[in-house]
Design a protein around this motif. Structure first.
Motif, PDB file in Angstrom:
ATOM      1  N   PHE A 192       0.815  -1.209   0.000  1.00 12.11           N
ATOM      2  CA  PHE A 192       0.000   0.000   0.000  1.00 12.11           C
ATOM      3  C   PHE A 192       0.849   1.259   0.000  1.00 12.11           C
ATOM      4  N   GLY A 193       2.022   1.198   0.620  1.00 10.80           N
ATOM      5  CA  GLY A 193       2.834   2.405   0.655  1.00 10.80           C
ATOM      6  C   GLY A 193       4.103   2.228   1.458  1.00 10.80           C
ATOM      7  N   PRO A 194       4.950   3.244   1.500  1.00  5.93           N
ATOM      8  CA  PRO A 194       6.256   3.153   2.146  1.00  5.93           C
ATOM      9  C   PRO A 194       6.259   3.471   3.635  1.00  5.93           C
ATOM     10  N   ILE A 195       5.135   3.893   4.182  1.00 11.58           N
ATOM     11  CA  ILE A 195       5.086   4.338   5.572  1.00 11.58           C
ATOM     12  C   ILE A 195       5.168   3.127   6.498  1.00 11.58           C
ATOM     13  N   ARG A 196       6.020   3.213   7.521  1.00 11.32           N
ATOM     14  CA  ARG A 196       6.145   2.151   8.509  1.00 11.32           C
ATOM     15  C   ARG A 196       5.646   2.664   9.859  1.00 11.32           C
ATOM     16  N   GLY A 197       5.185   1.741  10.703  1.00 12.78           N
ATOM     17  CA  GLY A 197       4.699   2.137  12.012  1.00 12.78           C
ATOM     18  C   GLY A 197       3.320   2.782  11.943  1.00 12.78           C
ATOM     19  N   ASP A 198       2.990   3.547  12.974  1.00  8.15           N
ATOM     20  CA  ASP A 198       1.684   4.196  13.031  1.00  8.15           C
ATOM     21  C   ASP A 198       1.573   5.241  11.928  1.00  8.15           C
ATOM     22  N   TRP A 199       0.340   5.505  11.523  1.00  7.34           N
ATOM     23  CA  TRP A 199       0.109   6.489  10.468  1.00  7.34           C
ATOM     24  C   TRP A 199       0.382   7.888  11.019  1.00  7.34           C
ATOM     25  N   PRO A 200       1.326   8.642  10.446  1.00  6.01           N
ATOM     26  CA  PRO A 200       1.583   9.994  10.943  1.00  6.01           C
ATOM     27  C   PRO A 200       0.437  10.943  10.638  1.00  6.01           C
ATOM     28  N   ASP A 201      -0.264  10.662   9.548  1.00  7.26           N
ATOM     29  CA  ASP A 201      -1.458  11.410   9.174  1.00  7.26           C
ATOM     30  C   ASP A 201      -2.208  10.555   8.165  1.00  7.26           C
ATOM     31  N   MET A 202      -3.298  11.065   7.644  1.00  5.69           N
ATOM     32  CA  MET A 202      -4.120  10.292   6.708  1.00  5.69           C
ATOM     33  C   MET A 202      -3.870  10.711   5.260  1.00  5.69           C
ATOM     34  N   ALA A 203      -2.752  11.363   4.989  1.00  2.00           N
ATOM     35  CA  ALA A 203      -2.509  11.906   3.653  1.00  2.00           C
ATOM     36  C   ALA A 203      -2.206  10.818   2.626  1.00  2.00           C
ATOM     37  N   THR A 234     -12.726   1.074  -6.039  1.00  2.00           N
ATOM     38  CA  THR A 234     -11.789   0.589  -5.025  1.00  2.00           C
ATOM     39  C   THR A 234     -12.066   1.267  -3.686  1.00  2.00           C
ATOM     40  N   THR A 235     -12.197   0.456  -2.641  1.00  3.96           N
ATOM     41  CA  THR A 235     -12.185   0.965  -1.270  1.00  3.96           C
ATOM     42  C   THR A 235     -11.122   0.202  -0.502  1.00  3.96           C
ATOM     43  N   PHE A 236     -10.216   0.928   0.136  1.00  4.17           N
ATOM     44  CA  PHE A 236      -9.180   0.312   0.953  1.00  4.17           C
ATOM     45  C   PHE A 236      -9.704   0.144   2.383  1.00  4.17           C
ATOM     46  N   HIS A 237      -9.639  -1.093   2.882  1.00  4.53           N
ATOM     47  CA  HIS A 237     -10.012  -1.406   4.245  1.00  4.53           C
ATOM     48  C   HIS A 237      -8.760  -1.879   4.980  1.00  4.53           C
ATOM     49  N   PHE A 238      -8.563  -1.426   6.199  1.00  2.48           N
ATOM     50  CA  PHE A 238      -7.340  -1.722   6.942  1.00  2.48           C
ATOM     51  C   PHE A 238      -7.664  -2.724   8.048  1.00  2.48           C
ATOM     52  N   VAL A 239      -6.997  -3.881   7.980  1.00  2.00           N
ATOM     53  CA  VAL A 239      -7.330  -5.009   8.850  1.00  2.00           C
ATOM     54  C   VAL A 239      -6.179  -5.243   9.822  1.00  2.00           C
ATOM     55  N   HIS A 263      -0.784  -3.432  11.347  1.00  2.00           N
ATOM     56  CA  HIS A 263      -0.918  -3.447  12.803  1.00  2.00           C
ATOM     57  C   HIS A 263      -1.548  -2.161  13.321  1.00  2.00           C
ATOM     58  N   TYR A 264      -1.818  -1.219  12.411  1.00  2.00           N
ATOM     59  CA  TYR A 264      -2.271   0.105  12.833  1.00  2.00           C
ATOM     60  C   TYR A 264      -3.594   0.446  12.158  1.00  2.00           C
ATOM     61  N   ALA A 265      -4.609   0.661  12.961  1.00  2.00           N
ATOM     62  CA  ALA A 265      -5.959   0.886  12.440  1.00  2.00           C
ATOM     63  C   ALA A 265      -6.046   2.195  11.657  1.00  2.00           C
ATOM     64  N   ARG A 266      -6.959   2.192  10.720  1.00  2.00           N
ATOM     65  CA  ARG A 266      -7.220   3.391   9.925  1.00  2.00           C
ATOM     66  C   ARG A 266      -8.612   3.243   9.313  1.00  2.00           C
ATOM     67  N   ASP A 267      -9.326   4.343   9.155  1.00  2.00           N
ATOM     68  CA  ASP A 267     -10.645   4.299   8.537  1.00  2.00           C
ATOM     69  C   ASP A 267     -10.527   3.923   7.065  1.00  2.00           C
ATOM     70  N   PRO A 268     -11.563   3.282   6.493  1.00  2.00           N
ATOM     71  CA  PRO A 268     -11.534   2.951   5.064  1.00  2.00           C
ATOM     72  C   PRO A 268     -11.366   4.191   4.194  1.00  2.00           C
ATOM     73  N   ILE A 269     -10.764   3.976   3.031  1.00  2.00           N
ATOM     74  CA  ILE A 269     -10.559   5.057   2.065  1.00  2.00           C
ATOM     75  C   ILE A 269     -11.306   4.684   0.790  1.00  2.00           C
TER      76      ILE A 269
END
Length: 215
Positions: free
Chosen positions: A80-91, A123-128, A111-117
């Motif tokens: 999904f992307g290069p970000i590791r760890g908790d989401w710093p923001d929803m950008a 396409t809807t991204f769901h974070f499990v 491992h880090y929850a996030r609302d669907p996009i």
């Protein structure tokens, strides 16, 4: 009956699905792009990036199959992307812009929850956060009886494979030797898991191999 499938997954001759030293600038690792030459230039790939035309033939046949007929997709966090760890923001909303190529519910293991996009094109991204079986259960609930694709990366495919949850796999073996990177089959006994080769076809850019547990 709907299947859980890996499709269009590129590997080197020595079994690596990505090169070493992956980074945000080089998400497939060093020389990782060399694995995917069979896909570039096909009609399916051109359509994915908003271009017309493209090649026909064997590579296009497998490229088209790799994205068609799926009711849901499952991806690892790194896909999904290069970000590791908790989401710093929803950008961050994925590598693919506003209209990702999935056009179906797509479940991201994290491992880090996030609302669907909700994206364009269906396409809807769901974070499990509850693991691979939870993601598969959610995917089955919305797939409408269609197949579910385990889209990668290597670690995600290995987890589902070792759990005995994959029915069929298509690998495109590129004529490339990487020497190191993310190894797909290390420590995995495919015959013991019930897999046999049921299909093969070769082109200039790849040897396409399909393995199934139902042969």
């Amino acid at each position: 009956m709907a299947k859980i499938r890996v499709a269009g997954f590129s590997l080197s001759i020595d079994g690596f699905g990505a090169g070493p030293e992956q980074s945000p600038e080089n998400p497939l690792g060093k020389r990782g792009l060399e694995l995917h030459q069979w896909m570039f230039g096909t009609r399916t790939f051109n359509a994915m990036i908003g271009e017309s035309g493209g090649s026909e033939g064997i590579d296009e046949h497998y490229a088209q199959r790799s994205m068609d007929g799926f009711g849901a997709f499952i991806l690892g966090r790194n896909m999904f992307g290069p970000i590791r760890g908790d989401w710093p923001d929803m950008a961050w909303r994925g590598w693919w812009g506003d209209d990702p190529p999935y056009h179906a519910p797509t479940f991201i293991l994290t491992h880090y929850a996030r609302d669907p996009i909700v994206m364009e094109g269906g396409t809807t991204f769901h974070f499990v956060t509850a693991g691979i079986e939870a993601a598969l259960g959610q995917a089955r609930a919305v797939a409408g009886g269609k197949d579910i694709k385990i889209g990668g990366g290597v670690s995600t495919v290995r987890h589902y494979l070792q759990a005995g949850l994959i029915d069929e796999m298509h690998f495109a073996i590129a004529p490339v030797v990487l020497g190191q990177g993310e190894a797909m089959f290390r420590g995995i006994d495919l015959p013991a898991l019930g897999f046999n080769v049921v299909e093969q076809a070769a082109t200039e850019h790849a040897t396409h191999i399909v393995l199934s547990r139902f042969s």
